[in-house]
Design an enzyme around this catalytic site. Structure first.
Site, PDB file in Angstrom:
ATOM      1  N   HIS A  22      -0.669  -8.332   1.320  1.00  0.00           N
ATOM      2  CA  HIS A  22      -1.774  -8.644   2.213  1.00  0.00           C
ATOM      3  C   HIS A  22      -2.572  -9.733   2.158  1.00  0.00           C
ATOM      4  O   HIS A  22      -3.491 -10.069   2.824  1.00  0.00           O
ATOM      5  CB  HIS A  22      -2.833  -7.518   1.935  1.00  0.00           C
ATOM      6  CG  HIS A  22      -2.315  -6.119   2.470  1.00  0.00           C
ATOM      7  ND1 HIS A  22      -1.783  -5.169   1.418  1.00  0.00           N
ATOM      8  CD2 HIS A  22      -1.932  -5.420   3.469  1.00  0.00           C
ATOM      9  CE1 HIS A  22      -1.172  -3.943   1.931  1.00  0.00           C
ATOM     10  NE2 HIS A  22      -1.243  -4.335   3.081  1.00  0.00           N
TER      11      HIS A  22
ATOM     12  N   GLU B 166      -6.174  -7.456   3.728  1.00  0.00           N
ATOM     13  CA  GLU B 166      -5.667  -8.275   4.586  1.00  0.00           C
ATOM     14  C   GLU B 166      -6.898  -9.036   5.448  1.00  0.00           C
ATOM     15  O   GLU B 166      -6.902 -10.269   5.373  1.00  0.00           O
ATOM     16  CB  GLU B 166      -4.755  -7.646   5.636  1.00  0.00           C
ATOM     17  CG  GLU B 166      -4.371  -8.687   6.777  1.00  0.00           C
ATOM     18  CD  GLU B 166      -3.744  -8.067   7.962  1.00  0.00           C
ATOM     19  OE1 GLU B 166      -2.876  -7.136   7.760  1.00  0.00           O
ATOM     20  OE2 GLU B 166      -3.816  -8.844   9.173  1.00  0.00           O
TER      21      GLU B 166
ATOM     22  N   HIS C  14       0.713  -1.474  -0.023  1.00  0.00           N
ATOM     23  CA  HIS C  14       0.065   0.018  -0.027  1.00  0.00           C
ATOM     24  C   HIS C  14       0.728   1.288   0.153  1.00  0.00           C
ATOM     25  O   HIS C  14       1.009   2.024   0.949  1.00  0.00           O
ATOM     26  CB  HIS C  14      -0.872  -0.316   1.160  1.00  0.00           C
ATOM     27  CG  HIS C  14      -2.299  -0.775   0.744  1.00  0.00           C
ATOM     28  ND1 HIS C  14      -3.029  -1.230   1.751  1.00  0.00           N
ATOM     29  CD2 HIS C  14      -2.813  -1.356  -0.398  1.00  0.00           C
ATOM     30  CE1 HIS C  14      -4.143  -1.973   1.330  1.00  0.00           C
ATOM     31  NE2 HIS C  14      -3.878  -1.788   0.091  1.00  0.00           N
TER      32      HIS C  14
ATOM     33  N   CYS D 286       2.948 -11.814   3.379  1.00  0.00           N
ATOM     34  CA  CYS D 286       3.919 -11.789   4.469  1.00  0.00           C
ATOM     35  C   CYS D 286       3.493 -12.867   5.454  1.00  0.00           C
ATOM     36  O   CYS D 286       2.321 -13.320   5.695  1.00  0.00           O
ATOM     37  CB  CYS D 286       3.326 -10.516   5.260  1.00  0.00           C
ATOM     38  SG  CYS D 286       4.282 -10.378   6.750  1.00  0.00           S
TER      39      CYS D 286
HETATM   40  S1  SF4 Z   1       5.924  -7.412   8.731  1.00  0.00           S
HETATM   41 FE1  SF4 Z   1       4.040  -8.199   7.413  1.00  0.00          FE
HETATM   42  S2  SF4 Z   1       2.446  -7.935   8.923  1.00  0.00           S
HETATM   43 FE2  SF4 Z   1       4.150  -6.468   9.871  1.00  0.00          FE
HETATM   44  S3  SF4 Z   1       3.647  -4.630   8.917  1.00  0.00           S
HETATM   45 FE3  SF4 Z   1       5.153  -5.818   7.340  1.00  0.00          FE
HETATM   46  S4  SF4 Z   1       3.787  -6.636   5.846  1.00  0.00           S
HETATM   47 FE4  SF4 Z   1       2.325  -5.938   7.492  1.00  0.00          FE
END
Ligand code: SF4
EC number: 1.17.7.4
Length: 279
Positions: free
Chosen positions: A73, A125, A41, A95
């Site tokens: 996400h 997400e 994003h 992630c």
């Molecule tokens: S580590 Fe993963 S869950 Fe945490 S802010 Fe980054 S992308 Fe989002």
């Protein structure tokens, strides 16, 4: 003017991993490389990827061949199955923290819990969590919604990774009265939590906070919210071009923080602009 830059500002490991996987795919694949929705994003980072050749598909119909990169996400389970069915090559850049939320929700459902996600209803997400699209997994955004939840025997609760602990705690304390058995997983991401805490510490020492990151970024918006709630004048900007000179009048100390999806070059541009003004 003194400038304090948060040591936690910018890319988290999940965003770095997603970008590295996408660029590696671009370098190694001969066909088109698509991301299913924006990879992260941050409009500027997504534009940069586009200039390098990564295409953003808003629906599966737009992809006839090539590789599909799954965004950080995540994607709803049904869409994931549809992508698998097309036979297209998939690169999974979701992630691991988001995957953990998905896994925990699936387990809770399997074990007979009514499941609640504390988060934003329309955030990708949250939409990627099993049962959300179908309305079988519930989303709670605020205390009023938590208080209005019908009583259930067994309740399982997780948080969208970018929620604040404070908000999650408040919702949990309300949900405690809506069930006999409450099972809670603390799924707020450590990277998001650290950014919030560090930004708050800085906000308490300065006259003004600049929070850099996508206006569509949940974790950046949360940072801006946390800083503003501390009583510090806060501006959420995407790029250095948005800084207005009148904001800086009479400011002696300014704090800078940035969301987990904000590229380092944008933070550098903001720092350069502020340094030039303060000289
Ligand atoms: S580590 Fe993963 S869950 Fe945490 S802010 Fe980054 S992308 Fe989002």
């Amino acid at each position: 003017m003194e400038i304090i830059l948060s040591k936690e500002a910018g890319f988290c490991f999940g965003v770095k991993r997603a970008l590295e996987l996408t660029l590696k795919t671009l370098a190694n694949e001969k066909g088109h490389v698509y991301t299913m929705g924006p990879l992260i994003h941050n409009p500027q980072a997504v534009e940069d990827l586009k200039n390098k050749g990564v295409l953003v598909a808003e629906s599966l119909d737009e992809i006839k061949s090539g590789v599909v990169v799954l965004r950080s996400h995540g994607v709803p389970p049904k869409l994931y199955q549809q992508i698998l069915d097309t036979g297209l090559k998939i690169v999974d850049a979701v992630c691991p923290n988001v995957k953990l939320v998905q896994k925990l929700v699936a387990q809770l459902k399997q074990n007979g819990y009514t499941v609640v996600v504390v988060g934003e209803k329309n955030h990708p997400e949250v939409m990627s969590v099993p049962g959300i699209v179908e309305g079988e997994t519930l989303v709670i955004e605020n205390i009023e919604q938590a208080a209005g939840l019908p009583w259930v025997k067994r309740l399982g609760v997780v948080a969208q990774t970018t929620q604040t602990c404070e908000h999650f705690r408040k919702i949990i304390s309300v949900l405690l009265h809506r069930t006999f058995e409450l099972r809670t997983y603390h799924t707020i991401c450590e990277a998001a939590e650290k950014r919030q805490q560090n930004s708050l510490d800085i906000a308490k020492q300065v006259n003004m906070m600049l929070v850099i990151g996508g206006k569509n970024s949940a974790n950046t918006s949360r940072l801006a919210q946390v800083c503003a709630m501390s009583g510090c004048t806060t501006h959420h900007i995407e790029t250095a071009a948005e800084i207005q000179s009148e904001w800086l009048k009479g400011i002696e100390k300014i704090g800078i923080t940035a969301g987990a999806s904000t590229p380092p070059w944008i933070i550098d541009e903001v720092m350069d602009k502020l340094t030039a003004i303060s000289l």
